[in-house]
Scaffold this motif. Structure first.
Motif, short mmCIF file in Angstrom:
data_model
loop_
_atom_site.label_atom_id
_atom_site.label_comp_id
_atom_site.label_asym_id
_atom_site.label_seq_id
_atom_site.Cartn_x
_atom_site.Cartn_y
_atom_site.Cartn_z
N CYS A 208 -4.73 42.01 63.63
CA CYS A 208 -5.79 41.48 64.49
C CYS A 208 -5.37 40.19 65.18
O CYS A 208 -5.02 39.20 64.51
CB CYS A 208 -7.05 41.21 63.67
N ILE A 209 -5.41 40.20 66.50
CA ILE A 209 -5.27 38.97 67.28
C ILE A 209 -6.60 38.24 67.24
O ILE A 209 -7.64 38.83 67.49
CB ILE A 209 -4.88 39.29 68.74
N ILE A 210 -6.56 36.95 66.92
CA ILE A 210 -7.74 36.10 67.00
C ILE A 210 -7.46 35.01 68.01
O ILE A 210 -6.49 34.27 67.87
CB ILE A 210 -8.10 35.48 65.64
N THR A 211 -8.27 34.93 69.07
CA THR A 211 -8.14 33.83 70.01
C THR A 211 -9.10 32.74 69.59
O THR A 211 -10.21 33.00 69.16
CB THR A 211 -8.45 34.27 71.45
N GLY A 212 -8.65 31.48 69.70
CA GLY A 212 -9.43 30.36 69.23
C GLY A 212 -9.04 29.97 67.82
O GLY A 212 -8.34 30.71 67.11
N SER A 213 -9.50 28.78 67.41
CA SER A 213 -9.29 28.33 66.03
C SER A 213 -10.45 27.43 65.62
O SER A 213 -10.28 26.54 64.78
CB SER A 213 -7.95 27.58 65.91
N ASN A 214 -11.61 27.64 66.24
CA ASN A 214 -12.81 26.90 65.87
C ASN A 214 -13.39 27.44 64.57
O ASN A 214 -12.83 28.36 63.97
CB ASN A 214 -13.83 26.98 67.01
N TYR A 215 -14.53 26.91 64.16
CA TYR A 215 -15.10 27.33 62.88
C TYR A 215 -15.49 28.81 62.88
O TYR A 215 -15.48 29.47 61.84
CB TYR A 215 -16.29 26.44 62.50
N ILE A 216 -15.81 29.35 64.06
CA ILE A 216 -16.14 30.78 64.14
C ILE A 216 -14.89 31.63 63.94
O ILE A 216 -14.88 32.58 63.16
CB ILE A 216 -16.80 31.09 65.50
N ALA A 217 -13.81 31.28 64.65
CA ALA A 217 -12.55 32.02 64.53
C ALA A 217 -12.03 31.99 63.09
O ALA A 217 -11.54 33.01 62.57
CB ALA A 217 -11.50 31.43 65.48
N LEU A 218 -12.13 30.83 62.44
CA LEU A 218 -11.64 30.71 61.06
C LEU A 218 -12.49 31.54 60.10
O LEU A 218 -11.96 32.13 59.15
CB LEU A 218 -11.63 29.24 60.65
N ALA A 219 -13.81 31.60 60.35
CA ALA A 219 -14.67 32.42 59.49
C ALA A 219 -14.39 33.90 59.70
O ALA A 219 -14.40 34.69 58.74
CB ALA A 219 -16.14 32.12 59.79
N VAL A 220 -14.13 34.30 60.95
CA VAL A 220 -13.75 35.69 61.23
C VAL A 220 -12.48 36.04 60.45
O VAL A 220 -12.40 37.08 59.78
CB VAL A 220 -13.52 35.91 62.74
N ALA A 221 -11.47 35.16 60.52
CA ALA A 221 -10.20 35.41 59.83
C ALA A 221 -10.40 35.51 58.32
O ALA A 221 -9.82 36.39 57.65
CB ALA A 221 -9.21 34.30 60.16
N GLU A 222 -11.22 34.62 57.78
CA GLU A 222 -11.48 34.63 56.34
C GLU A 222 -12.07 35.96 55.89
O GLU A 222 -11.64 36.55 54.89
CB GLU A 222 -12.44 33.48 56.01
N LYS A 223 -13.04 36.45 56.65
CA LYS A 223 -13.68 37.70 56.28
C LYS A 223 -12.76 38.90 56.51
O LYS A 223 -12.75 39.86 55.74
CB LYS A 223 -15.00 37.87 57.05
N LEU A 224 -11.95 38.85 57.58
CA LEU A 224 -11.00 39.94 57.83
C LEU A 224 -10.00 40.07 56.69
O LEU A 224 -9.69 41.18 56.25
CB LEU A 224 -10.26 39.70 59.15
N VAL A 225 -9.49 38.95 56.21
CA VAL A 225 -8.56 38.97 55.08
C VAL A 225 -9.23 39.60 53.87
O VAL A 225 -8.65 40.43 53.16
CB VAL A 225 -8.05 37.55 54.75
N GLU A 226 -10.47 39.23 53.64
CA GLU A 226 -11.23 39.77 52.50
C GLU A 226 -11.44 41.28 52.63
O GLU A 226 -11.44 42.01 51.63
CB GLU A 226 -12.58 39.06 52.42
#
Length: 421
Positions: A208-226
């Motif tokens: 998954c490409i994630i654009t951005g690194s704000n609190y929303i992008a980081l929460a998306v990444a956290e849940k994707l890893v999970e």
């Protein structure tokens, strides 16, 4: 604003053909109920007087009190605020939480300011804004450039100039202590999970490409890893980082710590990893992937980006913030058969945990409820409504059209009962 309005009205032609009475409602929605612009004067650390322009666009209170984020960025102007308030109206309508839509902010960039300058600015901004907001009137929230730090300063000034008692974690501005900041990002990931499941697929192993690194992008990444997916990029104004093997939990925690520093850029991550690539390749959308999560306020996915993604086998784009794809990119994605998670449906998570919702309907941990269960249940409900609405109006499988129609009808039906006001 016109781009946002046009993107919705293009989806509503079947509604107007079937029920012409709704056309004048859309005409009314060309204008917000109230648009407030004001001067924000403050002193910088050198003692020099500075002036910025503040905004609050209260677009619709048909469903309840105004509710929506706040953005501090140099790009803020009347048009961007009006568009954000318009979009928030429909996002909140889909959340089923009976709140209206508003958005505000100022053409002030906190990223180049000291903490004391930010505090003075927030206090000046709230001194004027406090005349137009309140627990039963308008509920400002977080957004680009407005984190828990700014919310604390804004609430502190509101409390100072109003007869108001603090309520930690709930009420107006969460009493200065925002709760469950991850809700919107989690909702975006859960929407992708449900969208893939509807097609017999899963997030497991998806790059998954994630654009951005704000609190929303980081929460998306956290849940994707999970959920078993593999985030491979983050970006900000300095460029993007690409980790070919993906960001696991340990690497993600480092990024989260790094971004806690207001001035930090993702490029600093190259000191932590020997495998990471910085701005290589030059275009983030040229990186082979399975899914894209567009969470950047700075870089919108364009039609050209969609062509690159499709050529590399990308299966879909999920929007994590408002207007993260251009109108032409949305059309191109549909033509090329890419799945599309529209932001008006994916970003409802923030509305589920605003301060007033937490006051009236707190998460019941004693009964086994959690932030995850609340957000996932709401996302599944929204997905079902969007999908069924699309089918009802001859747009089967078009979640973008379904979200626009479902949200519009919820607002329009109430406005019809209010008359021409």
């Amino acid at each position: 604003f016109l781009m946002s309005w046009q993107s919705v009205i293009n989806s509503l032609s079947s509604v107007f053909e079937r029920m012409p009475k709704y056309a004048w409602i859309m005409k009314q929605l060309l204008e917000p109920e109230r648009s407030i612009t004001f001067r924000v004067a403050w002193l910088d650390d050198s003692g020099i007087s500075r002036v910025n322009r503040g905004f609050r666009v209260q677009f619709s209170s048909a469903l309840g009190p105004y509710e929506g984020g706040t953005r501090f960025a140099s790009s803020v102007n009347t048009s961007t605020m009006k568009a954000a308030a318009f979009d928030t109206t429909f996002i909140n309508a889909l959340s089923l939480k009976n709140v209206g839509g508003a958005y505000g902010g100022a053409d002030f960039s906190p990223y180049t300011k000291s903490d004391t300058e930010i505090q003075r600015f927030c206090q000046s901004y709230m001194t004027e804004l406090s005349k137009y907001i309140g627990p039963d009137v308008d509920l400002p929230g977080m957004g680009e450039g407005v984190t828990a730090n700014e919310i604390g300063y804004l609430y502190g000034q509101y409390k100072r100039i109003n007869h108001h008692c603090g309520q930690i974690g709930k009420g107006l501005l969460w009493g200065g202590t925002p709760q469950y900041e991850q809700a919107q990002g989690y909702g975006v990931a859960y929407f992708a999970k449900r969208m893939l499941a509807d097609k017999g697929m899963s997030l497991e192993g998806k790059k998954c490409i994630i654009t951005g690194s704000n609190y929303i992008a980081l929460a998306v990444a956290e849940k994707l890893v999970e959920l078993g997916a593999i985030p491979i990029t983050f970006s900000d104004s300095s460029g993007h980082i690409y980790e070919p093997q993906g960001f696991d939990s340990a690497r993600l925690k480092y990024i989260q710590r790094l971004k806690q520093d207001r001035g930090a850029r993702v490029g600093k991550y190259i000191l932590q990893s020997t495998s990471v690539k910085f701005n290589e390749p030059e275009a983030i959308c040229s990186i082979p992937c399975d899914l894209v999560f567009a969470c950047s306020h700075l870089a919108h996915i364009s039609e050209k980006d969609i062509s690159m993604l499709a050529a590399n086998g990308c299966q879909g784009v999920i929007e994590g913030v408002m207007q993260s794809m251009s109108s032409s990119a949305i059309v191109a994605a549909k033509k090329k058969g890419l799945m599309h998670g529209p932001f008006r449906a994916t970003t409802i998570g923030g509305c589920l945990v605003n301060g007033m919702t937490l006051s009236n309907d707190p998460i019941n941990f004693h009964a086994g409820e959690s932030l995850d269960s609340r957000v996932e249940a709401a996302i599944n409900e929204v997905y079902d409504e969007v999908k069924s609405t699309a089918s009802e109006f001859n747009a089967r499988g078009d979640l973008y059209a379904g979200a626009n129609i479902a949200a519009f009808l919820r607002v329009a039906n109430v406005m019809l009962s209010h008359g021409s006001v």
